[in-house]
Design a protein around this motif. Structure first.
Motif: not given
Length: 157
Positions: A123-145
């Motif tokens: 939100d502060e630096v608007k670096d799309e790479e940060i968003k992509l990394k975060a979303l890829s981490l979320i995809e790694e989570v096994d528990d749907p909850k």
């Protein structure tokens, strides 16, 4: 908290060494405050001292007192505002921790704080790479909850 450090300050080095020393204080509340304060002051560090002092700051995010660890983890993203080198260092530490924290107590909260920290930095630096990394981490989570809980942090882009 620390509203006086929203902008760069010219007095950071007057307190810097005291803050770094305080990261190992015997009082966990003080360790937490020193870690948070140092994270907030990183953007006022033209000498890039934080690069050398970061390992001590990062250790507080793993404090034996969970509340201390959590408060410091929740503010460490601010180090990433200090410059490209610092941003990369913080992101790498957060990503690594996310991937390797499954054996930690309260790891789902640790992961949530990491995802939130990445969102705050984005939100502060608007670096799309940060968003992509975060979303890829979320995809790694096994528990749907928890995957859903973490994904909520990135809604409303």
């Amino acid at each position: 908290m620390f509203s006086f450090t929203k902008e760069e300050v010219d007095w950071a080095y007057e307190v810097w060494d005291q803050l770094v020393e305080g990261l190992t204080n015997s009082d966990n509340h003080k360790r937490s405050r020193y870690a948070q304060f140092l994270s907030h002051l990183a953007k006022s560090d033209p000498e890039k001292r934080i690069l050398q002092d970061f390992p001590a700051l990062w250790e507080v995010t793993k404090d034996k007192k969970f509340v201390t660890a959590r408060h410091s983890l929740q503010s460490i993203w601010k180090v990433g505002l200090a410059g490209p080198e610092q941003k990369e260092m913080v992101i790498n530490h957060l990503v690594n921790r996310f991937m390797n924290c499954l054996d930690e107590k309260n790891y789902t909260l640790v992961r949530f704080d990491i995802i939130q920290g990445l969102r705050n930095l984005y939100d502060e630096v608007k670096d799309e790479e940060i968003k992509l990394k975060a979303l890829s981490l979320i995809e790694e989570v096994d528990d749907p909850k928890y995957q859903k809980k973490y994904a909520k942090v990135w809604k409303n882009l």
